[in-house]
Design an enzyme around this catalytic site. Structure first.
Site, short mmCIF file in Angstrom:
data_model
loop_
_atom_site.label_atom_id
_atom_site.label_comp_id
_atom_site.label_asym_id
_atom_site.label_seq_id
_atom_site.Cartn_x
_atom_site.Cartn_y
_atom_site.Cartn_z
N PRO A 1 0.82 -1.21 0.00
CA PRO A 1 0.00 0.00 0.00
C PRO A 1 0.86 1.27 0.00
CG PRO A 1 -0.79 -1.59 1.62
CD PRO A 1 0.53 -2.10 1.13
N GLU A 2 0.50 2.21 -0.85
CA GLU A 2 1.22 3.49 -0.94
C GLU A 2 0.27 4.62 -0.59
OE1 GLU A 2 3.45 3.60 -4.64
OE2 GLU A 2 3.95 1.47 -4.47
N LYS B 1 2.11 7.82 3.86
CA LYS B 1 1.94 6.38 4.07
C LYS B 1 1.46 6.05 5.48
CE LYS B 1 5.02 4.35 0.63
NZ LYS B 1 6.08 3.34 0.41
N ARG C 1 42.93 -37.73 -20.85
CA ARG C 1 42.30 -36.49 -21.30
C ARG C 1 43.36 -35.50 -21.74
NH1 ARG C 1 39.51 -35.34 -17.05
NH2 ARG C 1 37.73 -36.55 -17.76
#
Length: 384
Positions: free
Chosen positions: A2-3, A54, A333
């Site tokens: 939420p703002e 806020k 290898r």
């Protein structure tokens, strides 16, 4: 999260839903909440609300003659990640209702609940706005603008504009989705230095030749960043409902989603700021953004499973591994060859590394490869 607009809409909801209601009894807190108890009891009181940035303030006001005699009590709420207010029948309390105010009889009993699923929300007794927060971008625009331009020497404006917009000392009410929408409308790169963006506004002065109506029209047609910090939240408030978040109701959320232009929208880019919060923006044409997924959206190993090989290719790869194995032992290898360069070679464990494992001499039995089974390696180590 939420703002500012959501807090403003929540205060409107409380005033409209509770304006004609009389509440009574004690204020009840859930046993799992770590917020303070609310020492208030009255046989008859009303509830009103106001918002600033806020934060939301509730005032509990006893009616004349209510018992016991009680002074009005104010609470200030910060909603955290998921806070909201709901008015429900007493027997249908939401699971995460952490503070409850009950209506007085007669009539069906209702409860005004502060609901907070993630429990990051908080309330304080006393009714004072949190110290250090700047003027509200919605309701104190002139003071807000003056506060920002007067303090551009503050080190907060050394940071990128996308981070400075979340500093509640200067942008009280702006949050993650609002900063994305504001910067998108002005085509401001989110990591531009905040002071560089805002210093130009100090010299901006409307022409003395313009009439008042012309000045207002010019401001609405070509708003600057600080004006958009006021106008964009107002647009969300005008949408009505409860604003951001699907929990506010499908109809409300659909209107909000239709309003969005940038935040979380297809075709937009995203990066994480210094605090780990995702900033959404439009990447300039011809440039690729270094897209970085937040932890919340990072795919799980199951999501990163490679596409399964066609059966024919998988079988041929198995036969090749069996055929080439004697020529690819640890002692034979070639120099400079690593397992990363040749991922099809079975891994040979080091001598004595684990009990029960063979030493690194001799041949090992090749692993069986199922033709239709995709790799589960989260790193996706396929031959390149």
């Amino acid at each position: 999260m939420p703002e500012g607009p959501e807090l403003h809409l929540a205060s409107q909801f409380v005033n409209e839903a509770c304006g004609a209601l009389v509440f009574g009894g004690c204020v009840e807190k859930s046993s799992v909440s770590r917020n303070p108890e609310v020492p208030f009891e009255s046989s008859a009181y009303r509830i009103s609300a106001s918002a600033r940035g806020k934060e939301l303030r509730l005032i509990l006001s006893p009616l004349p003659g209510a018992q016991p005699p009680q002074e009005p009590l104010a609470l200030v709420f910060r909603f955290g990640m998921s806070g909201s207010f709901q008015l429900v029948p007493r027997e249908e309390l939401p699971r995460h209702a952490h503070l409850r105010f009950y209506t007085a009889p007669p009539g069906p009993q209702l409860a005004l609940c502060f609901v907070d699923v993630r429990r990051f929300g908080h309330w304080d007794l006393g009714g004072k706005w949190q110290p250090g927060r700047g003027p509200c971008v919605l309701q104190e625009y002139e003071q807000f603008r003056e506060n920002v331009l007067r303090n551009l020497a503050d080190k907060a404006f050394d940071r990128p504009i996308c981070e400075a917009l979340l500093d509640q000392r200067f942008f009280n009410g702006i949050g993650n989705y609002l900063r994305a929408e504001i910067l998108y409308r002005l085509k401001i790169p989110p990591f531009e230095k905040a002071r560089s963006v805002l210093e130009t506004l100090q010299q901006r002065r409307p022409s003395l030749k313009l009439t008042l109506s012309q000045k207002i029209k010019a401001k609405l047609q070509n708003p600057d960043l600080l004006e958009l910090c006021h106008l964009v939240p107002k647009e969300v408030v005008q949408l009505g409902g409860k604003g951001y978040g699907s929990e506010s109701g499908e109809e409300d959320f659909a209107a909000f989603r239709a309003w969005l232009r940038c935040y979380g929208m297809p075709g937009m880019s995203s990066l994480q700021d210094r605090h780990g919060r995702t900033i959404w923006f439009q990447c300039p044409a011809g440039r690729k953004s270094r897209k970085k997924k937040s932890k919340a959206t990072q795919p799980s190993p199951e999501d990163r499973v490679e596409d399964p090989l066609p059966p024919s290719k998988a079988l041929s790869r198995t036969r090749r591994a069996k055929r080439d194995l004697p020529e690819r032992t640890a002692t034979q290898r070639p120099e400079g060859t690593s397992l990363q360069q040749d991922p099809e070679v079975p891994t040979v464990p080091k001598k004595g590394r684990r009990k029960g494992r063979q030493a690194a001499s001799g041949h090992r039995r090749p692993r069986k490869v199922k033709a239709d089974t995709p790799s589960l390696d989260p790193e996706g180590t396929s031959a390149s």
